[in-house]
Enzyme design. Structure first.
Site, mmCIF file in Angstrom:
data_model
loop_
_atom_site.group_PDB
_atom_site.id
_atom_site.type_symbol
_atom_site.label_atom_id
_atom_site.label_comp_id
_atom_site.label_asym_id
_atom_site.label_seq_id
_atom_site.Cartn_x
_atom_site.Cartn_y
_atom_site.Cartn_z
ATOM 1 N N ALA A 21 -3.442 12.692 5.465
ATOM 2 C CA ALA A 21 -3.457 12.404 4.026
ATOM 3 C C ALA A 21 -2.303 11.470 3.681
ATOM 4 C CB ALA A 21 -3.371 13.698 3.220
ATOM 5 N N GLY A 22 -2.460 10.209 4.026
ATOM 6 C CA GLY A 22 -1.362 9.280 3.804
ATOM 7 C C GLY A 22 -0.239 9.562 4.781
ATOM 8 N N GLU A 40 -7.288 2.169 -4.254
ATOM 9 C CA GLU A 40 -7.894 2.656 -3.007
ATOM 10 C C GLU A 40 -8.870 3.760 -3.395
ATOM 11 O OE1 GLU A 40 -6.714 4.002 1.509
ATOM 12 O OE2 GLU A 40 -5.406 4.600 -0.130
ATOM 13 N N ASP A 84 1.545 3.484 3.223
ATOM 14 C CA ASP A 84 0.497 4.403 2.758
ATOM 15 C C ASP A 84 1.159 5.729 2.378
ATOM 16 O OD1 ASP A 84 -2.016 5.324 2.056
ATOM 17 O OD2 ASP A 84 -2.630 5.818 4.097
ATOM 18 N N HIS A 101 0.862 -1.191 0.000
ATOM 19 C CA HIS A 101 0.000 0.000 0.000
ATOM 20 C C HIS A 101 0.893 1.234 0.000
ATOM 21 C CE1 HIS A 101 -3.861 1.986 1.833
ATOM 22 N NE2 HIS A 101 -3.200 2.832 1.056
ATOM 23 N N HIS A 114 1.489 5.092 -2.241
ATOM 24 C CA HIS A 114 0.996 6.030 -3.261
ATOM 25 C C HIS A 114 2.099 6.838 -3.937
ATOM 26 C CE1 HIS A 114 -3.246 5.407 -2.170
ATOM 27 N NE2 HIS A 114 -2.829 5.367 -0.925
ATOM 28 N N ALA A 168 -8.603 11.346 2.914
ATOM 29 C CA ALA A 168 -8.044 12.256 1.906
ATOM 30 C C ALA A 168 -8.452 11.851 0.495
ATOM 31 C CB ALA A 168 -6.529 12.298 2.037
ATOM 32 N N HIS A 169 -9.754 11.614 0.315
ATOM 33 C CA HIS A 169 -10.302 11.285 -1.006
ATOM 34 C C HIS A 169 -11.369 12.305 -1.357
ATOM 35 C CE1 HIS A 169 -8.561 7.140 -1.505
ATOM 36 N NE2 HIS A 169 -8.370 7.321 -0.200
#
Length: 412
Positions: A334-335, A154, A299, A88, A90, A165-166
């Site tokens: 946020a991550g 995700e 993440d 996981h 980003h 944070a989407h």
């Protein structure tokens, strides 16, 4: 099973190394590399920890017996552990896996390799469906080349109540047809999809993913305990960053955390950066799931291995200050800016977890989840020569991937 070699063999190899340099005729036929023996380290194996052990490497693989005239490197007073596996992630190094160019993605991959992650699944964040399908095509090419181990979607099939944070305007219900669209766009390289399984279509999407060999992960969910149990029965096998972006445990409404911790079919992701989890929560997860069901993840977003500043996570602006990433609007986490070498050191030195448990969580368990345990995740003969060299304080000193030094310890 052949294992890293003991003290008598160590002396024999040292004597060989003292007599002569490696013979050019002993180079691996495919790679042209001289066989290598890393000698004297504390080596963490699936069967336990070996002091004054050795790991022999021939070409891209670990071998059970060191070839004649192998080069011997003394790594005494160090730890040798398997390369880290992050399911996981980003981005990193200032680059995003969701929006960057191929060169950007490769930069992010290199950043995490420098910190010990020899196998990485690239994660996307919520976006327009056509855009995500396009990204899946780009990332699948990198997976086919072996740069990444696959793709994790995700979002966008997550709960607006737990969006983190989407971008809320891009969220949608997990319609199996749309889930299938992303899986197909990944051309066999989709490894995991995070879903709020309580939403309409959620359970059918879990079944669809299971049928196609893709991990269904419960996350960014507002599910009850009972709804989570239903998702597990339908085939879900992973908890996306357990504790975060889901209802907390209540004594009358135990929620998803309890269901995910108590079921032996579930592997729980943990972000061990000191921000996402209190140490007591980490220990709670290890106590109930045990070391065989925990997977450390980063993440990570763009700022990992790069620094503070303003970034974009999908369409949302993020401020990173003192290594903590939060949305500019609303302040949600946020991550992370975590790298797995930091997660490893914190787990051993701050959380006081046994090194063997940490190795399981950071290498063996995620390798098993990806169906790659025959190649990676442990230091065993026949597997890829992916390893991390740590000093006695658990600081990273060397990284090898498939027999090549990514971070050369400069020891011999």
């Amino acid at each position: 099973m052949a294992t890293p070699l003991g003290a008598r063999d160590s002396a024999e190899f040292a004597a060989t190394a003292a007599r002569a340099r490696p013979a050019t005729t002993n180079r691996h036929p495919a790679t042209g590399k001289v066989p290598l023996v890393l000698s004297g380290a504390t080596v963490v194996l699936p069967t336990g920890t070996v002091k004054n052990g050795q790991v022999a490497i021939d070409g891209t693989r670990i071998t059970g017996a060191a070839p004649e005239n192998a080069q011997v490197i003394d790594v005494s007073d160090h730890w040798l552990v398997p390369g880290f596996v992050d399911i996981h992630n980003h981005g990193g190094g200032g680059a995003s896996f969701t929006s960057g160019t191929v060169e950007d993605v490769l930069k992010g991959i290199r950043t995490h390799r420098d910190h010990g992650t020899t196998t990485l699944v690239a994660s996307t964040v919520t976006g327009d469906m056509d855009f995500l399908a396009q990204r899946a095509g780009l990332l699948s090419e990198l997976a086919e080349q072996g740069d990444i181990a696959g793709i994790h979607f995700e979002g966008p099939f997550i709960s607006p109540c737990r969006k983190g944070a989407h971008a809320e305007n891009l969220l949608r219900h997990p319609d199996p047809a749309e889930v299938r669209k992303l899986v197909d766009a990944a051309r066999g390289q989709a490894k995991m999809v995070t879903l709020a399984t309580e939403l309409p279509g959620g359970l059918d999407s879990v079944r669809l993913l299971t049928e196609h060999g893709v991990i269904a992960a419960v996350g960014h969910t507002d599910a009850t305990y009972e709804q989570t149990v239903e998702a597990i029965e339908a085939g879900a096998t992973v908890a996306t960053h357990l504790f975060n972006a889901m209802p907390q445990i209540g004594h009358r409404a135990p929620g998803p955390i309890t269901a995910l911790l108590e079921d032996e079919r579930i592997t729980v992701e943990l972000i061990n950066d000191g921000t996402h989890l209190h140490p007591a929560a980490l220990h709670l997860a290890f106590h109930h799931a045990a070391s065989a069901r925990v997977a450390f993840i980063t993440d990570a977003m763009d700022a990992a291995g790069f620094g503070d500043g303003r970034y974009l996570l999908g369409p949302l602006e993020v401020e990173v200050s003192e290594g903590v990433a939060r949305l500019v609007e609303g302040g949600s986490i946020a991550g992370s800016t975590l790298t797995l070498d930091r997660a490893f050191k914190r787990a051993v030195t701050v959380d006081r977890l046994p090194v063997e448990d940490v190795v399981a969580a950071i290498s063996a368990n995620p390798a098993r989840l990806l169906g790659m345990a025959d190649r990676i995740g442990s230091l065993e003969p026949g597997k890829d020569a992916d390893l991390v060299l740590l000093d006695h304080q658990f600081d990273l000193k060397g990284v090898m991937r498939r027999g090549e030094w990514v971070v050369d310890p400069q020891l011999g």
